[in-house]
Design a protein around this motif. Structure first.
Motif, mmCIF file in Angstrom:
data_model
loop_
_atom_site.group_PDB
_atom_site.id
_atom_site.type_symbol
_atom_site.label_atom_id
_atom_site.label_comp_id
_atom_site.label_asym_id
_atom_site.label_seq_id
_atom_site.Cartn_x
_atom_site.Cartn_y
_atom_site.Cartn_z
ATOM 1 N N SER A 26 0.693 -1.384 -0.080
ATOM 2 C CA SER A 26 0.132 -0.024 -0.020
ATOM 3 C C SER A 26 0.980 1.129 -0.194
ATOM 4 N N HIS A 33 -4.223 3.705 7.569
ATOM 5 C CA HIS A 33 -5.133 2.553 7.226
ATOM 6 C C HIS A 33 -6.024 2.612 8.719
ATOM 7 N N SER A 37 -10.013 3.880 8.784
ATOM 8 C CA SER A 37 -11.051 3.061 9.413
ATOM 9 C C SER A 37 -11.842 3.719 10.633
ATOM 10 N N ARG A 75 -9.112 -4.222 -3.223
ATOM 11 C CA ARG A 75 -8.019 -3.234 -3.021
ATOM 12 C C ARG A 75 -7.511 -2.258 -3.990
ATOM 13 N N HIS A 142 -9.125 -3.258 6.099
ATOM 14 C CA HIS A 142 -8.237 -2.334 6.327
ATOM 15 C C HIS A 142 -7.088 -3.155 7.296
#
Length: 152
Positions: A26, A33, A37, A75, A142
């Motif tokens: 990522s 992340h 979230s 993703r 996530h």
């Protein structure tokens, strides 16, 4: 609700690793992340408290069915609304602040009507149960990315 609480505990366990990155997995850091979230969790849990259950207007859709029953989130394919994207590089303090707020808000929705709802931009109206399923699936998505960042 128990699953979401468990996920909040897992988020808390990742706090020491918020600066870890892995471009192969990522472009975003572990902290990004986690904060993303938590922004989704906090916004959705607050939303449940702000809607009038009498106005709940569920509509069926293939996207809603597939997501809520299979939890498939590809993703890097879905763009998050701007208000759910961390504005700055997440810090331990910022993630902790959002984490504590999420714990408070999760507790606050326990006694809400089953027809309390949020309106999701892609899935439409989600009642309390469906909102909690959405939050569990999104957070899990996530957390899997975070696990993959930390593995490599």
């Amino acid at each position: 609700m128990i699953e979401v609480q468990s996920q909040l505990n897992k988020i808390e366990s990742f706090l020491p690793k918020i600066h870890v990155t892995n471009e192969k997995v990522s472009k975003a850091s572990v902290g990004w992340h986690l904060e993303h979230s938590l922004l989704i969790l906090n916004g959705s849990l607050k939303g449940l408290t702000m809607t009038n259950p009498d106005n709940y207007n569920p509509k069926s859709s293939i996207k809603k069915f597939v997501f809520l029953n299979f939890g498939l989130i590809p993703r890097g394919k879905i763009k998050s609304p701007k208000q759910f994207i961390p504005l700055e590089t997440p810090t331990k303090e910022s993630v902790e602040k959002f984490l504590n707020l999420a714990k408070e808000r999760l507790e606050a929705v326990k006694n809400l009507s089953a027809k309390s709802y949020i309106t999701h931009p892609f899935l439409g109206d989600l009642d309390k149960k469906a909102t909690l399923i959405f939050l569990r699936l999104h957070t899990n998505h996530h957390l899997k990315i975070v696990d993959d960042i930390l593995k490599h």
